[in-house]
Design a protein around this motif. Structure first.
Motif, PDB file in Angstrom:
ATOM      1  N   ARG A 178      47.610  45.671  37.148  1.00 36.68           N
ATOM      2  CA  ARG A 178      48.147  46.747  38.000  1.00 36.68           C
ATOM      3  C   ARG A 178      47.482  48.081  37.666  1.00 36.68           C
ATOM      4  O   ARG A 178      47.168  48.866  38.557  1.00 36.68           O
ATOM      5  CB  ARG A 178      49.659  46.878  37.847  1.00 36.68           C
ATOM      6  CG  ARG A 178      50.422  45.752  38.459  1.00 36.68           C
ATOM      7  CD  ARG A 178      50.676  45.992  39.921  1.00 36.68           C
ATOM      8  NE  ARG A 178      51.479  44.906  40.443  1.00 36.68           N
ATOM      9  CZ  ARG A 178      51.353  44.431  41.652  1.00 36.68           C
ATOM     10  NH1 ARG A 178      50.476  44.943  42.480  1.00 36.68           N
ATOM     11  NH2 ARG A 178      52.110  43.451  42.060  1.00 36.68           N
ATOM     12  N   ALA A 179      47.280  48.340  36.374  1.00 31.85           N
ATOM     13  CA  ALA A 179      46.630  49.591  35.963  1.00 31.85           C
ATOM     14  C   ALA A 179      45.187  49.620  36.458  1.00 31.85           C
ATOM     15  O   ALA A 179      44.698  50.662  36.909  1.00 31.85           O
ATOM     16  CB  ALA A 179      46.682  49.749  34.452  1.00 31.85           C
ATOM     17  N   LEU A 180      44.503  48.472  36.401  1.00 27.18           N
ATOM     18  CA  LEU A 180      43.131  48.398  36.914  1.00 27.18           C
ATOM     19  C   LEU A 180      43.132  48.598  38.425  1.00 27.18           C
ATOM     20  O   LEU A 180      42.270  49.307  38.959  1.00 27.18           O
ATOM     21  CB  LEU A 180      42.490  47.065  36.535  1.00 27.18           C
ATOM     22  CG  LEU A 180      41.034  46.859  36.951  1.00 27.18           C
ATOM     23  CD1 LEU A 180      40.116  47.951  36.393  1.00 27.18           C
ATOM     24  CD2 LEU A 180      40.543  45.478  36.518  1.00 27.18           C
ATOM     25  N   GLU A 181      44.117  48.020  39.087  1.00 24.69           N
ATOM     26  CA  GLU A 181      44.255  48.181  40.537  1.00 24.69           C
ATOM     27  C   GLU A 181      44.334  49.666  40.914  1.00 24.69           C
ATOM     28  O   GLU A 181      43.737  50.094  41.906  1.00 24.69           O
ATOM     29  CB  GLU A 181      45.508  47.453  41.019  1.00 24.69           C
ATOM     30  CG  GLU A 181      45.844  47.701  42.476  1.00 24.69           C
ATOM     31  CD  GLU A 181      47.188  47.121  42.884  1.00 24.69           C
ATOM     32  OE1 GLU A 181      47.281  46.637  44.022  1.00 24.69           O
ATOM     33  OE2 GLU A 181      48.155  47.192  42.077  1.00 24.69           O
ATOM     34  N   GLU A 182      45.048  50.444  40.118  1.00 20.88           N
ATOM     35  CA  GLU A 182      45.216  51.869  40.399  1.00 20.88           C
ATOM     36  C   GLU A 182      43.916  52.655  40.227  1.00 20.88           C
ATOM     37  O   GLU A 182      43.746  53.702  40.833  1.00 20.88           O
ATOM     38  CB  GLU A 182      46.310  52.460  39.504  1.00 20.88           C
ATOM     39  CG  GLU A 182      47.695  51.935  39.851  1.00 20.88           C
ATOM     40  CD  GLU A 182      48.757  52.386  38.859  1.00 20.88           C
ATOM     41  OE1 GLU A 182      48.472  53.252  38.015  1.00 20.88           O
ATOM     42  OE2 GLU A 182      49.887  51.863  38.942  1.00 20.88           O
ATOM     43  N   LYS A 183      43.000  52.134  39.397  1.00 15.57           N
ATOM     44  CA  LYS A 183      41.740  52.838  39.141  1.00 15.57           C
ATOM     45  C   LYS A 183      40.640  52.476  40.138  1.00 15.57           C
ATOM     46  O   LYS A 183      39.687  53.218  40.294  1.00 15.57           O
ATOM     47  CB  LYS A 183      41.244  52.535  37.727  1.00 15.57           C
ATOM     48  CG  LYS A 183      42.085  53.176  36.641  1.00 15.57           C
ATOM     49  CD  LYS A 183      41.476  52.877  35.283  1.00 15.57           C
ATOM     50  CE  LYS A 183      42.133  53.693  34.225  1.00 15.57           C
ATOM     51  NZ  LYS A 183      41.376  54.851  33.839  1.00 15.57           N
ATOM     52  N   SER A 238      46.209  41.135  43.245  1.00 19.30           N
ATOM     53  CA  SER A 238      46.007  39.707  43.539  1.00 19.30           C
ATOM     54  C   SER A 238      44.515  39.365  43.595  1.00 19.30           C
ATOM     55  O   SER A 238      44.104  38.287  43.157  1.00 19.30           O
ATOM     56  CB  SER A 238      46.702  39.305  44.850  1.00 19.30           C
ATOM     57  OG  SER A 238      46.166  40.024  45.941  1.00 19.30           O
ATOM     58  N   THR A 239      43.696  40.276  44.081  1.00 20.65           N
ATOM     59  CA  THR A 239      42.250  40.052  44.108  1.00 20.65           C
ATOM     60  C   THR A 239      41.697  40.044  42.685  1.00 20.65           C
ATOM     61  O   THR A 239      40.855  39.205  42.341  1.00 20.65           O
ATOM     62  CB  THR A 239      41.539  41.132  44.953  1.00 20.65           C
ATOM     63  OG1 THR A 239      42.039  41.063  46.289  1.00 20.65           O
ATOM     64  CG2 THR A 239      40.034  40.930  44.959  1.00 20.65           C
ATOM     65  N   ILE A 240      42.181  40.944  41.850  1.00 20.88           N
ATOM     66  CA  ILE A 240      41.754  40.979  40.445  1.00 20.88           C
ATOM     67  C   ILE A 240      42.128  39.659  39.766  1.00 20.88           C
ATOM     68  O   ILE A 240      41.323  39.083  39.029  1.00 20.88           O
ATOM     69  CB  ILE A 240      42.374  42.188  39.710  1.00 20.88           C
ATOM     70  CG1 ILE A 240      41.817  43.491  40.295  1.00 20.88           C
ATOM     71  CG2 ILE A 240      42.110  42.102  38.207  1.00 20.88           C
ATOM     72  CD1 ILE A 240      42.561  44.745  39.857  1.00 20.88           C
ATOM     73  N   THR A 241      43.323  39.153  40.033  1.00 18.66           N
ATOM     74  CA  THR A 241      43.759  37.870  39.473  1.00 18.66           C
ATOM     75  C   THR A 241      42.818  36.756  39.907  1.00 18.66           C
ATOM     76  O   THR A 241      42.390  35.930  39.087  1.00 18.66           O
ATOM     77  CB  THR A 241      45.197  37.535  39.921  1.00 18.66           C
ATOM     78  OG1 THR A 241      46.079  38.544  39.453  1.00 18.66           O
ATOM     79  CG2 THR A 241      45.653  36.174  39.402  1.00 18.66           C
ATOM     80  N   ARG A 242      42.481  36.706  41.186  1.00 16.47           N
ATOM     81  CA  ARG A 242      41.592  35.664  41.709  1.00 16.47           C
ATOM     82  C   ARG A 242      40.203  35.763  41.082  1.00 16.47           C
ATOM     83  O   ARG A 242      39.587  34.746  40.767  1.00 16.47           O
ATOM     84  CB  ARG A 242      41.530  35.748  43.229  1.00 16.47           C
ATOM     85  CG  ARG A 242      42.850  35.307  43.855  1.00 16.47           C
ATOM     86  CD  ARG A 242      42.943  35.401  45.365  1.00 16.47           C
ATOM     87  NE  ARG A 242      41.733  35.144  46.082  1.00 16.47           N
ATOM     88  CZ  ARG A 242      41.270  35.932  47.066  1.00 16.47           C
ATOM     89  NH1 ARG A 242      41.930  37.019  47.417  1.00 16.47           N
ATOM     90  NH2 ARG A 242      40.169  35.630  47.702  1.00 16.47           N
TER      91      ARG A 242
END
Length: 114
Positions: A21-26, A32-36
């Motif tokens: 989530r923190a990476l998503e914010e940056k 979900s894309t980061i997870t994939r």
């Protein structure tokens, strides 16, 4: 065992104490894309790799699954008695230093008079 690009992204992210989530914010990628990407279910695009590397504070090449120089680097880690080194971190740090040396050598050649 060779680490995949997803494994390397997860390694650097957790090493920085960062959640997905923190990476998503940056960066402009959903959690979900980061997870994939980390699970190897989706390939990372070049511009995404650049954004992820910048957010994680590491060179893009450190996140790549294979790299000709990194794969040839040999090293010996020194540790205190009874402790085991995190060999991937040692190898990534050494590779980063070699990359920086190469970059600085090119930069110095560019500014030196002929």
């Amino acid at each position: 065992m060779t680490m995949t690009t997803g494994d390397r992204i997860k390694h650097y992210r957790t090493q920085n104490g960062m959640s997905q989530r923190a990476l998503e914010e940056k960066i402009d990628l959903s959690q979900s894309t980061i997870t994939r990407i980390e699970n190897g279910d989706r390939a990372v695009k070049p511009y995404e790799l650049s954004a992820i590397a910048m957010a994680l504070g590491c060179p893009e090449s450190s996140l790549m699954e294979t790299h000709p120089l990194r794969d040839r680097v040999q090293y010996a880690a020194r540790t205190a008695i009874g402790k085991h080194p995190d060999t991937e971190s040692v190898k990534d740090h050494l590779f980063y230093l070699l990359e920086m040396d190469n970059y600085l050598t090119r930069a110095l050649k560019a500014i030196q008079p002929a």
